[in-house]
Design a protein around this motif. Structure first.
Motif, PDB file in Angstrom:
ATOM      1  N   ASP A   1       0.822  -1.213   0.000  1.00 34.73           N
ATOM      2  CA  ASP A   1       0.000   0.000   0.000  1.00 34.73           C
ATOM      3  C   ASP A   1       0.855   1.261   0.000  1.00 34.73           C
ATOM      4  OD1 ASP A   1      -2.406  -1.454   0.045  1.00 34.73           O
ATOM      5  OD2 ASP A   1      -2.271  -1.704   2.215  1.00 34.73           O
ATOM      6  N   ARG A   2       1.869   1.289   0.876  1.00 37.56           N
ATOM      7  CA  ARG A   2       2.708   2.479   0.988  1.00 37.56           C
ATOM      8  C   ARG A   2       3.875   2.472   0.011  1.00 37.56           C
ATOM      9  NH1 ARG A   2       1.945   5.539   5.686  1.00 37.56           N
ATOM     10  NH2 ARG A   2       3.930   6.525   5.163  1.00 37.56           N
ATOM     11  N   LEU A   3       4.182   1.281  -0.531  1.00 34.06           N
ATOM     12  CA  LEU A   3       5.339   1.115  -1.415  1.00 34.06           C
ATOM     13  C   LEU A   3       6.631   1.530  -0.717  1.00 34.06           C
ATOM     14  CD1 LEU A   3       3.884   2.245  -4.864  1.00 34.06           C
ATOM     15  CD2 LEU A   3       4.181  -0.085  -3.980  1.00 34.06           C
ATOM     16  N   GLN A   4       6.699   1.231   0.588  1.00 29.50           N
ATOM     17  CA  GLN A   4       7.898   1.438   1.385  1.00 29.50           C
ATOM     18  C   GLN A   4       8.251   0.128   2.066  1.00 29.50           C
ATOM     19  OE1 GLN A   4       6.274   5.024   3.545  1.00 29.50           O
ATOM     20  NE2 GLN A   4       8.369   5.760   3.249  1.00 29.50           N
ATOM     21  N   PHE A   5       9.493   0.057   2.550  1.00 27.40           N
ATOM     22  CA  PHE A   5       9.963  -1.175   3.172  1.00 27.40           C
ATOM     23  C   PHE A   5       9.661  -1.178   4.659  1.00 27.40           C
ATOM     24  CE2 PHE A   5      12.854  -0.515  -0.490  1.00 27.40           C
ATOM     25  CZ  PHE A   5      12.470  -1.627  -1.227  1.00 27.40           C
ATOM     26  N   ARG A   6       9.315  -2.346   5.159  1.00 21.41           N
ATOM     27  CA  ARG A   6       9.035  -2.538   6.580  1.00 21.41           C
ATOM     28  C   ARG A   6      10.041  -3.536   7.142  1.00 21.41           C
ATOM     29  NH1 ARG A   6       3.308  -1.711   7.148  1.00 21.41           N
ATOM     30  NH2 ARG A   6       3.458  -2.360   9.322  1.00 21.41           N
ATOM     31  N   TYR A   7      10.344  -3.399   8.426  1.00 15.63           N
ATOM     32  CA  TYR A   7      11.316  -4.275   9.088  1.00 15.63           C
ATOM     33  C   TYR A   7      10.682  -4.863  10.336  1.00 15.63           C
ATOM     34  CZ  TYR A   7      15.604  -5.671  11.595  1.00 15.63           C
ATOM     35  OH  TYR A   7      16.573  -6.370  12.284  1.00 15.63           O
ATOM     36  N   LYS A   8      10.928  -6.147  10.570  1.00 14.62           N
ATOM     37  CA  LYS A   8      10.322  -6.789  11.734  1.00 14.62           C
ATOM     38  C   LYS A   8      11.225  -7.889  12.268  1.00 14.62           C
ATOM     39  CE  LYS A   8       5.949  -8.846  13.250  1.00 14.62           C
ATOM     40  NZ  LYS A   8       4.564  -9.186  12.828  1.00 14.62           N
ATOM     41  N   VAL A   9      11.376  -7.917  13.578  1.00 11.28           N
ATOM     42  CA  VAL A   9      12.057  -9.016  14.261  1.00 11.28           C
ATOM     43  C   VAL A   9      11.014 -10.078  14.577  1.00 11.28           C
ATOM     44  CG1 VAL A   9      13.295  -9.680  16.354  1.00 11.28           C
ATOM     45  CG2 VAL A   9      13.835  -7.504  15.230  1.00 11.28           C
ATOM     46  N   PHE A  10      11.365 -11.340  14.368  1.00 15.36           N
ATOM     47  CA  PHE A  10      10.401 -12.398  14.670  1.00 15.36           C
ATOM     48  C   PHE A  10      11.119 -13.630  15.201  1.00 15.36           C
ATOM     49  CE2 PHE A  10      11.840 -13.419  10.461  1.00 15.36           C
ATOM     50  CZ  PHE A  10      11.695 -14.788  10.310  1.00 15.36           C
ATOM     51  N   LYS A  11      10.331 -14.527  15.758  1.00 20.29           N
ATOM     52  CA  LYS A  11      10.867 -15.759  16.334  1.00 20.29           C
ATOM     53  C   LYS A  11      10.128 -16.935  15.740  1.00 20.29           C
ATOM     54  CE  LYS A  11      12.110 -17.835  20.779  1.00 20.29           C
ATOM     55  NZ  LYS A  11      12.061 -17.654  22.252  1.00 20.29           N
ATOM     56  N   GLY A  12      10.873 -17.924  15.236  1.00 23.58           N
ATOM     57  CA  GLY A  12      10.258 -19.110  14.676  1.00 23.58           C
ATOM     58  C   GLY A  12       9.459 -19.875  15.726  1.00 23.58           C
ATOM     59  N   VAL A  13       8.460 -20.596  15.280  1.00 22.82           N
ATOM     60  CA  VAL A  13       7.579 -21.347  16.182  1.00 22.82           C
ATOM     61  C   VAL A  13       8.210 -22.700  16.505  1.00 22.82           C
ATOM     62  CG1 VAL A  13       5.291 -22.381  16.436  1.00 22.82           C
ATOM     63  CG2 VAL A  13       5.558 -20.216  15.214  1.00 22.82           C
ATOM     64  N   ASP A  14       8.159 -23.084  17.772  1.00 21.21           N
ATOM     65  CA  ASP A  14       8.650 -24.404  18.180  1.00 21.21           C
ATOM     66  C   ASP A  14       7.582 -25.440  17.846  1.00 21.21           C
ATOM     67  OD1 ASP A  14       9.666 -26.677  19.320  1.00 21.21           O
ATOM     68  OD2 ASP A  14      10.080 -25.787  21.274  1.00 21.21           O
ATOM     69  N   ARG A  15       7.832 -26.221  16.788  1.00 24.18           N
ATOM     70  CA  ARG A  15       6.905 -27.279  16.382  1.00 24.18           C
ATOM     71  C   ARG A  15       7.532 -28.662  16.604  1.00 24.18           C
ATOM     72  NH1 ARG A  15       2.970 -24.503  13.571  1.00 24.18           N
ATOM     73  NH2 ARG A  15       3.624 -22.549  12.587  1.00 24.18           N
ATOM     74  N   SER A  16       8.530 -28.710  17.490  1.00 21.81           N
ATOM     75  CA  SER A  16       9.178 -29.979  17.783  1.00 21.81           C
ATOM     76  C   SER A  16       8.280 -30.842  18.652  1.00 21.81           C
ATOM     77  CB  SER A  16      10.507 -29.739  18.503  1.00 21.81           C
ATOM     78  OG  SER A  16      10.275 -29.289  19.837  1.00 21.81           O
ATOM     79  N   ARG A  17       8.663 -32.102  18.811  1.00 22.36           N
ATOM     80  CA  ARG A  17       7.867 -33.008  19.643  1.00 22.36           C
ATOM     81  C   ARG A  17       7.951 -32.639  21.116  1.00 22.36           C
ATOM     82  NH1 ARG A  17      10.793 -38.957  20.038  1.00 22.36           N
ATOM     83  NH2 ARG A  17      12.354 -38.408  21.605  1.00 22.36           N
ATOM     84  N   ASP A  18       8.951 -31.795  21.473  1.00 27.46           N
ATOM     85  CA  ASP A  18       9.133 -31.383  22.866  1.00 27.46           C
ATOM     86  C   ASP A  18       8.510 -30.025  23.176  1.00 27.46           C
ATOM     87  OD1 ASP A  18      10.662 -33.707  23.335  1.00 27.46           O
ATOM     88  OD2 ASP A  18      12.468 -32.704  22.587  1.00 27.46           O
ATOM     89  N   ASN A  19       7.825 -29.424  22.219  1.00 33.34           N
ATOM     90  CA  ASN A  19       7.304 -28.075  22.463  1.00 33.34           C
ATOM     91  C   ASN A  19       6.247 -28.114  23.569  1.00 33.34           C
ATOM     92  OD1 ASN A  19       4.380 -27.314  21.416  1.00 33.34           O
ATOM     93  ND2 ASN A  19       5.174 -28.844  19.946  1.00 33.34           N
ATOM     94  N   THR A  20       6.217 -27.036  24.335  1.00 25.80           N
ATOM     95  CA  THR A  20       5.306 -26.955  25.484  1.00 25.80           C
ATOM     96  C   THR A  20       4.154 -25.988  25.253  1.00 25.80           C
ATOM     97  OG1 THR A  20       6.704 -25.234  26.482  1.00 25.80           O
ATOM     98  CG2 THR A  20       7.147 -27.523  27.108  1.00 25.80           C
ATOM     99  N   ALA A  21       4.036 -25.484  24.010  1.00 19.12           N
ATOM    100  CA  ALA A  21       2.997 -24.494  23.707  1.00 19.12           C
ATOM    101  C   ALA A  21       1.751 -25.131  23.094  1.00 19.12           C
ATOM    102  CB  ALA A  21       3.553 -23.432  22.767  1.00 19.12           C
ATOM    103  N   GLY A  22       1.760 -26.452  22.977  1.00 14.89           N
ATOM    104  CA  GLY A  22       0.597 -27.117  22.409  1.00 14.89           C
ATOM    105  C   GLY A  22       0.566 -27.130  20.899  1.00 14.89           C
ATOM    106  N   GLU A  23       1.692 -26.781  20.247  1.00 12.60           N
ATOM    107  CA  GLU A  23       1.739 -26.802  18.784  1.00 12.60           C
ATOM    108  C   GLU A  23       1.751 -28.251  18.284  1.00 12.60           C
ATOM    109  OE1 GLU A  23       1.557 -24.327  16.735  1.00 12.60           O
ATOM    110  OE2 GLU A  23       1.769 -22.646  18.136  1.00 12.60           O
ATOM    111  N   GLN A  24       1.114 -28.475  17.145  1.00 13.44           N
ATOM    112  CA  GLN A  24       1.150 -29.794  16.531  1.00 13.44           C
ATOM    113  C   GLN A  24       2.582 -30.123  16.112  1.00 13.44           C
ATOM    114  OE1 GLN A  24      -1.372 -31.990  16.179  1.00 13.44           O
ATOM    115  NE2 GLN A  24      -0.009 -33.484  15.220  1.00 13.44           N
TER     116      GLN A  24
END
Length: 389
Positions: A207-230
């Protein structure tokens, strides 16, 4: 799944000026800890040559990434005929057009010069990294360094990283853990984020035709994850692990670091990281941190860190060195993603943590997806991942 077409955007307006939908092959690679890349191999006809020019942008309607064309080859292939190969990096590489420093203008009129000081990182990791980008590319002392094509909003902050700090005592001025000068902005900020398992992306706001920057963290989808992710598990049992190779390498393993700071001879300031380790478990290494200064500037005023604060900065250098000198345990394998029931960007994404298991050797690891490469060519669509720590 396939890559139907690519949008080509003008280098100045960033508006779409045409599409490429007849490419012989397309490579589109996203990276978690670094900058991704792309390559387009297409007939060198008049239209494609006019579109695939240096500094033009490449986007996809189904992805966030925005590439910048920085290399063009035109070749006469015996089989394919006259072809053009356009390649480049994703737009986060724009940050590497700046180096990190804090500049102060001294003097007046024609009698002036710039003094350059080390930049200091303290406190919340995301805030510190964004502060470096702002000070060197958004709101720099020298306005010529600013990049107006980058747009900041509160939406670019994840809000998930409040507890991730550069130092546990980062609420005080003396908690500074890092100094940096003259490093490339993207390379350095990416390296800081990598220490904490974080990634960053930059994309083009349509929409703005400008660049955006964002820090993010990958989701823990391992068998040991404690967040209830599949859990995402790749193994022979699920017919999605084609081969595996296990390696353990302890040859470069270190446990204790002696860090040498500023000064020479008997006057050199030194510190230890993990000095409590003893006996055969103690494996020492030396870290040269002589460039780490015990003084810094705030405006025109020069200040000094306390002995405790400077020691903590040295210890942080030692911890980084030890973290890079751990035993290396790898479990490589060929994963079948193209025919997998898991869908890219839906069930998993770059930066996510997955589980790779091989019951035959009783081994499993939780590994992060470091890169995802999509390839579209005469053989159809293929997707590969690189995973690691």
């Amino acid at each position: 799944m396939m890559i139907e077409y690519l949008e080509i955007r003008d280098k100045d307006t960033r508006k779409v000026i045409g599409i490429v939908d007849t490419a012989k092959s397309i490579i589109w690679q996203r990276q978690y800890y670094s900058v991704g890349m792309f390559e387009i191999y297409v007939e060198a006809n008049e239209q494609n040559i006019s579109l695939l020019k240096e500094d033009n942008y490449v986007t996809r309607i189904d992805r966030d990434e925005c590439g910048i064309i920085d290399k063009i080859e035109i070749k006469n292939d015996q089989h394919d005929g006259l072809m053009i190969v356009a390649s480049g990096s994703f737009c986060k590489t724009i940050l590497n057009r700046r180096i990190v420093y804090e500049a102060t203008l001294a003097g007046s009129g024609m009698q002036y010069f710039w003094t350059c000081n080390a930049a200091i990182l303290r406190g919340n990791v995301e805030t510190a990294v964004r502060g470096l980008i702002e000070a060197n590319a958004i709101n720099a002392t020298d306005p010529n360094r600013n990049i107006p094509e980058i747009f900041w909003t509160a939406d670019d902050v994840t809000g998930l990283l409040e507890t991730i700090v550069i130092d546990a005592d980062a609420d005080t001025e003396e908690s500074a853990e890092k100094q940096v000068t003259y490093k490339y902005l993207c390379d350095y900020t990416d390296s800081v984020l990598e220490e904490y398992g974080l990634g960053a992306k930059m994309w083009l706001d349509r929409d703005r035709l400008q660049f955006r920057y964002k820090v993010f963290k990958g989701v823990d989808r391992s068998r040991d994850n404690t967040a209830g992710e599949q859990p995402l598990i790749f193994s022979q049992d699920f017919d999605n692990l084609n081969s595996s190779n296990y390696t353990l390498d302890k040859s470069a393993y270190k446990t204790t670091a002696l860090i040498g700071g500023e000064g020479e001879g008997t006057e050199r300031k030194c510190a230890f990281s993990f000095a409590w380790i003893k006996g055969l478990e103690r494996r020492e290494t030396f870290v040269d941190a002589s460039s780490l200064s015990s003084t810094y500037k705030e405006g025109e005023e020069e200040k000094s860190y306390t002995i405790e604060a400077y020691r903590k900065m040295l210890e942080a250098q030692g911890r980084q060195a030890i973290a890079a000198a751990q035993k290396v345990e790898t479990f490589n394998g060929e994963i079948d993603l193209t025919n997998s029931e898991y869908l890219y960007t839906n069930d998993y994404n770059v930066g996510d943590i997955i589980t790779i298991a091989d019951k035959q050797i009783s081994k499993y690891i939780n590994a992060r997806i470091l890169s995802v490469t999509e390839v579209q060519d005469d053989n159809g669509y293929k997707i590969d991942i690189e995973y690691g720590a």
